[in-house]
Scaffold this motif. Structure first.
Motif, PDB file in Angstrom:
ATOM      1  N   TYR A  53       0.826  -1.211   0.000  1.00 55.62           N
ATOM      2  CA  TYR A  53       0.000   0.000   0.000  1.00 55.62           C
ATOM      3  C   TYR A  53       0.857   1.257   0.000  1.00 55.62           C
ATOM      4  N   ASP A  54       1.971   1.224   0.737  1.00 59.18           N
ATOM      5  CA  ASP A  54       2.872   2.381   0.786  1.00 59.18           C
ATOM      6  C   ASP A  54       3.383   2.737  -0.604  1.00 59.18           C
ATOM      7  N   VAL A  55       3.653   1.719  -1.442  1.00 63.54           N
ATOM      8  CA  VAL A  55       4.176   1.967  -2.784  1.00 63.54           C
ATOM      9  C   VAL A  55       3.065   2.359  -3.747  1.00 63.54           C
ATOM     10  N   LEU A  56       1.955   1.611  -3.757  1.00 62.90           N
ATOM     11  CA  LEU A  56       0.930   1.805  -4.780  1.00 62.90           C
ATOM     12  C   LEU A  56       0.062   3.037  -4.542  1.00 62.90           C
ATOM     13  N   ARG A  57       0.000   3.545  -3.322  1.00 61.90           N
ATOM     14  CA  ARG A  57      -0.778   4.762  -3.096  1.00 61.90           C
ATOM     15  C   ARG A  57       0.037   6.012  -3.413  1.00 61.90           C
ATOM     16  N   ASP A  58       1.353   5.882  -3.495  1.00 63.67           N
ATOM     17  CA  ASP A  58       2.228   7.012  -3.816  1.00 63.67           C
ATOM     18  C   ASP A  58       2.488   6.976  -5.320  1.00 63.67           C
ATOM     19  N   GLN A  59       1.983   7.965  -6.038  1.00 65.64           N
ATOM     20  CA  GLN A  59       2.037   7.933  -7.497  1.00 65.64           C
ATOM     21  C   GLN A  59       3.461   7.858  -8.028  1.00 65.64           C
ATOM     22  N   GLU A  60       4.391   8.525  -7.362  1.00 67.57           N
ATOM     23  CA  GLU A  60       5.769   8.516  -7.846  1.00 67.57           C
ATOM     24  C   GLU A  60       6.416   7.150  -7.659  1.00 67.57           C
ATOM     25  N   LYS A  61       6.269   6.575  -6.449  1.00 71.39           N
ATOM     26  CA  LYS A  61       6.846   5.251  -6.218  1.00 71.39           C
ATOM     27  C   LYS A  61       6.148   4.195  -7.069  1.00 71.39           C
ATOM     28  N   ARG A  62       4.838   4.358  -7.257  1.00 77.92           N
ATOM     29  CA  ARG A  62       4.100   3.388  -8.084  1.00 77.92           C
ATOM     30  C   ARG A  62       4.594   3.432  -9.529  1.00 77.92           C
ATOM     31  N   LEU A  63       4.812   4.613 -10.047  1.00 80.15           N
ATOM     32  CA  LEU A  63       5.277   4.744 -11.423  1.00 80.15           C
ATOM     33  C   LEU A  63       6.678   4.151 -11.579  1.00 80.15           C
ATOM     34  N   ALA A  64       7.549   4.390 -10.589  1.00 82.71           N
ATOM     35  CA  ALA A  64       8.895   3.824 -10.630  1.00 82.71           C
ATOM     36  C   ALA A  64       8.846   2.306 -10.520  1.00 82.71           C
ATOM     37  N   TYR A  65       7.980   1.787  -9.637  1.00 88.47           N
ATOM     38  CA  TYR A  65       7.836   0.335  -9.467  1.00 88.47           C
ATOM     39  C   TYR A  65       7.327  -0.312 -10.753  1.00 88.47           C
ATOM     40  N   ASP A  66       6.312   0.301 -11.374  1.00 83.48           N
ATOM     41  CA  ASP A  66       5.771  -0.244 -12.629  1.00 83.48           C
ATOM     42  C   ASP A  66       6.830  -0.270 -13.713  1.00 83.48           C
TER      43      ASP A  66
END
Length: 315
Positions: A53-66
């Motif tokens: 949740y910490d990663v996927l709710r943060d748009q920047e971290k989510r984009l980097a993770y994807d």
């Protein structure tokens, strides 16, 4: 290290909206919270849910993770490629020790950058300073030796008119000071996130990394370079020319020098107070026996100078 599928952990699709992610998190939190759950692995599952949740709710971290997760098979061995985060802006990191609640996988990607602007329970005031950003950049060693001004391209996330995250690239002119060290940060005031309610912008911190150099290896402010020498130069001593960051110099090879011996040239490393040193690591190079004359010279040396390099081994 195992790759973590954060979408699978929350049970949502990759294109899930923020509301879907939030609802999935709340459902799993009620199921696995250690205070109420009877599941044997509730604490571990809750940690994974919190992390996802910490990663996927943060748009920047989510984009980097994807971006990193493309082509990676969940559950397989994984190691983030060197420099994967280079030139990508993240929010300022967590408080010291806060990242300890996350897995090795999370720490290898974001380090202490967890709990960005979404972490904590404090509410934003109407007027507040913008958050700081962090990005890693690679520079040439020569820029650290002499100083330079370079145009640096950085990627960051922005939200479009439909509320969807998009990648954007911006180019900044950055002054690289002479003497900057690897791992040091350059602060660009006002280049972070915009302030709230008229507050000042945050700052951008650029972490310096050096590009691989064909001649020099960097250790702090010191430089190391391999210097090839002939066997007679090492055995008898010689004065040879050697390149250095400041130009070619004459170097004295002491008689009886062995392979791997280090010669120290004071103050010829990265500038500073004090400046680093340059270490020349001797590399004995044997002439090739590629002609009859060379072979004859080797045979004569074999006859005139009996030598057993394995005598210390008792053979």
């Amino acid at each position: 290290m195992e790759f973590k599928d954060y979408y699978g952990i929350l049970g949502v699709e990759r294109g899930a909206s923020e509301d879907e992610i939030r609802r999935a998190y709340r459902k799993l939190a009620r199921k696995y919270h250690p205070d109420v759950s009877k599941e044997k692995d509730a604490e571990t599952r809750m940690r994974d849910v919190n992390e996802a949740y910490d990663v996927l709710r943060d748009q920047e971290k989510r984009l980097a993770y994807d971006n990193l997760a493309e082509g990676v098979s969940p559950g397989g061995g994984f190691q983030p490629p060197p420099g994967w985060d280079e030139g990508f802006e993240f929010h300022r990191g967590a408080a010291p020790g806060e990242e300890a609640q996350f897995s090795e996988f999370f720490s290898s990607l974001f380090g202490g950058r967890g709990r960005g602007r979404h972490g904590g329970a404090q509410q934003q005031e109407f007027r507040a300073r913008g958050e700081d950003h962090h990005a890693a950049i690679e520079v040439d060693l020569e820029d650290a030796l002499k100083g330079a001004t370079r145009d640096i391209s950085l990627r960051s996330m922005k939200i479009d008119d439909q509320g969807r995250p998009q990648m954007q690239t911006r180019t900044l002119s950055v002054k690289i000071p002479a003497g900057v060290r690897e791992g040091q940060f350059i602060r660009l005031a006002g280049q972070g996130m915009p302030g709230y309610g008229g507050g000042e912008n945050g700052d951008l911190y650029l972490e310096i990394r050096f590009k691989p150099h064909p001649q020099y290896r960097v250790d702090g402010r010191d430089l190391y370079m391999t210097l090839p020498v002939a066997p007679w130069e090492a055995a008898l001593g010689a004065s040879v020319k050697s390149p250095t960051p400041g130009g070619t110099v004459e170097v004295t090879i002491p008689p009886g020098s062995g392979n791997g011996r280090k010669l120290r040239l004071r103050g010829r490393g990265i500038p500073g107070d004090p400046a680093g040193d340059l270490y020349l690591v001797l590399d004995l190079v044997l002439p090739p026996a590629d002609s009859e004359a060379a072979k004859a010279a080797y045979r004569k040396l074999q006859q005139d100078l009996p030598f057993n390099p394995r005598r210390h081994m008792g053979v």
